[in-house]
Write an enzyme that holds these catalytic residues in place. Sequence first.
Site, short mmCIF file in Angstrom:
data_model
loop_
_atom_site.label_atom_id
_atom_site.label_comp_id
_atom_site.label_asym_id
_atom_site.label_seq_id
_atom_site.Cartn_x
_atom_site.Cartn_y
_atom_site.Cartn_z
N GLY A 198 53.02 35.78 -24.50
CA GLY A 198 52.13 36.72 -23.81
C GLY A 198 52.38 38.17 -24.12
O GLY A 198 51.61 39.04 -23.68
N ARG A 200 45.29 54.40 -6.04
CA ARG A 200 45.28 54.34 -4.58
C ARG A 200 46.68 54.41 -3.98
O ARG A 200 46.83 54.69 -2.79
CB ARG A 200 44.57 53.06 -4.12
CG ARG A 200 43.07 53.12 -4.27
CD ARG A 200 42.41 51.80 -3.93
NE ARG A 200 42.52 50.85 -5.03
CZ ARG A 200 41.92 49.67 -5.06
NH1 ARG A 200 41.17 49.30 -4.03
NH2 ARG A 200 42.06 48.87 -6.10
N ASP A 253 33.90 57.64 4.58
CA ASP A 253 35.15 57.87 5.29
C ASP A 253 35.57 59.32 5.05
O ASP A 253 34.95 60.05 4.26
CB ASP A 253 36.25 56.89 4.86
CG ASP A 253 36.45 56.87 3.35
OD1 ASP A 253 36.27 57.93 2.71
OD2 ASP A 253 36.78 55.81 2.81
N LYS A 275 35.79 56.11 10.54
CA LYS A 275 36.17 54.70 10.66
C LYS A 275 37.67 54.60 10.97
O LYS A 275 38.44 55.53 10.77
CB LYS A 275 35.88 53.94 9.37
CG LYS A 275 36.78 54.37 8.22
CD LYS A 275 36.52 53.57 6.97
CE LYS A 275 37.54 53.94 5.88
NZ LYS A 275 37.31 53.23 4.63
N ASP A 330 30.69 57.42 -2.79
CA ASP A 330 32.12 57.08 -2.78
C ASP A 330 32.63 57.09 -4.22
O ASP A 330 31.84 57.17 -5.17
CB ASP A 330 32.33 55.71 -2.14
CG ASP A 330 33.69 55.57 -1.47
OD1 ASP A 330 34.54 56.45 -1.69
OD2 ASP A 330 33.90 54.60 -0.72
N ASP A 338 35.38 48.39 -4.04
CA ASP A 338 36.31 47.31 -4.34
C ASP A 338 35.78 46.01 -3.74
O ASP A 338 35.02 45.28 -4.37
CB ASP A 338 37.70 47.66 -3.81
CG ASP A 338 38.76 46.68 -4.27
OD1 ASP A 338 38.41 45.66 -4.91
OD2 ASP A 338 39.95 46.89 -3.98
N THR A 339 36.13 45.70 -2.51
CA THR A 339 35.63 44.48 -1.87
C THR A 339 34.29 44.70 -1.18
O THR A 339 33.68 43.75 -0.69
CB THR A 339 36.63 43.96 -0.84
OG1 THR A 339 36.78 44.95 0.20
CG2 THR A 339 37.98 43.69 -1.48
#
Length: 352
Positions: A63, A121, A206, A229, A255, A259-260
């Site tokens: 790998g 992040r 946010d 939030k 934003d 992500d999710t």
Amino acid sequence: MEYNNQRFTPIKGIVARIGEVMSLHGKDIKIFTANSNPSLGAAIADALGVATGEATVNRFSDGEIAIDIRESIRGSDVFIVQSTSKPVNDNLMEILIMADAFKRSSAASVTAVIPYFGYARQDRKAKARDAISARLVADLISVSGINRILTMDLHSPQIQGFFNIPVSHLQGVTLLGEYFMTHKTQFTGEESVGDFENEFICVSPDLGSVTRARNMSVKLGVGLAIVDKRRQKANSSEVMNIIGNVEGKNVMIVDDMVDTAGTLCNAAKALIEVGGAKKVYASATHGVLSGAAIERLADSCIEKLILLNTIDIPQEKINGANGKLLILDTARLFAQAIHRIYKDEPVSPLYL
């Protein structure tokens, strides 16, 4: 100007012939790409009027990554196009090893073009015993032989200070704002386009994205609202309040990444159910789209999510969003930045 997934013709006035480029520094531009976003790398090279460099990324049986450069880069200004998106660690190691290979092959300079910078992040200690991974990655890049970073919309702009090499930081608002301004009728309707300032409003999902949303609102000449939030745990949040008046308006959530899509979809729901917004659109620079993001988007009240192609989004994800995804191309903007870096011209005119 169209920004969908189409290749661009060479930019007029930037590079007419390779010979003209070589006369500037006595060497040429070479664009290389690894495995994270080869289509974007090819489009950037095409916009500059040059061919993509000949190199391949191979794997040993265990790998380990091996780079095979199949052309001379001695005395060239080399630009590596590689987002450190999923698989993050593989893509990060590819760019580090490729940079080391170019350095040892006598490249005049190596610039890492990282449209999406992973690990951004983790930029501070949010709790005891946390790692600051953004600084660690910055240190790895700085010692790998890379001379400069060209990126777009770092999660925290102060990450630029983690590097000991120059960082040129493009903004997604440049492209997103231009698209909104030239497609107003899609977001307000033909009958309301003349009253765009009153019919439309930008929203930060946010507190962390307020500056980004404010820049968009200034560019569009519209108002600004904020969704307050409370985050209970990673990748989940609870909407508490809406700061600003969105009642009866078409809303654009701004934003840096999706992500999710949990935060985004919760904010959209609150804007309609609590704030009384008419329609909700969303925009972001980076489409991470992990986990159940596509399913959440498809089931949400969001009319359209507009993303940039800093991360290569598979066609099956685009198809699974029920027509709610629109991808804009960043190749021309990155090509302009590369040209300015090569000519020792300021990149700042491209920021907004």
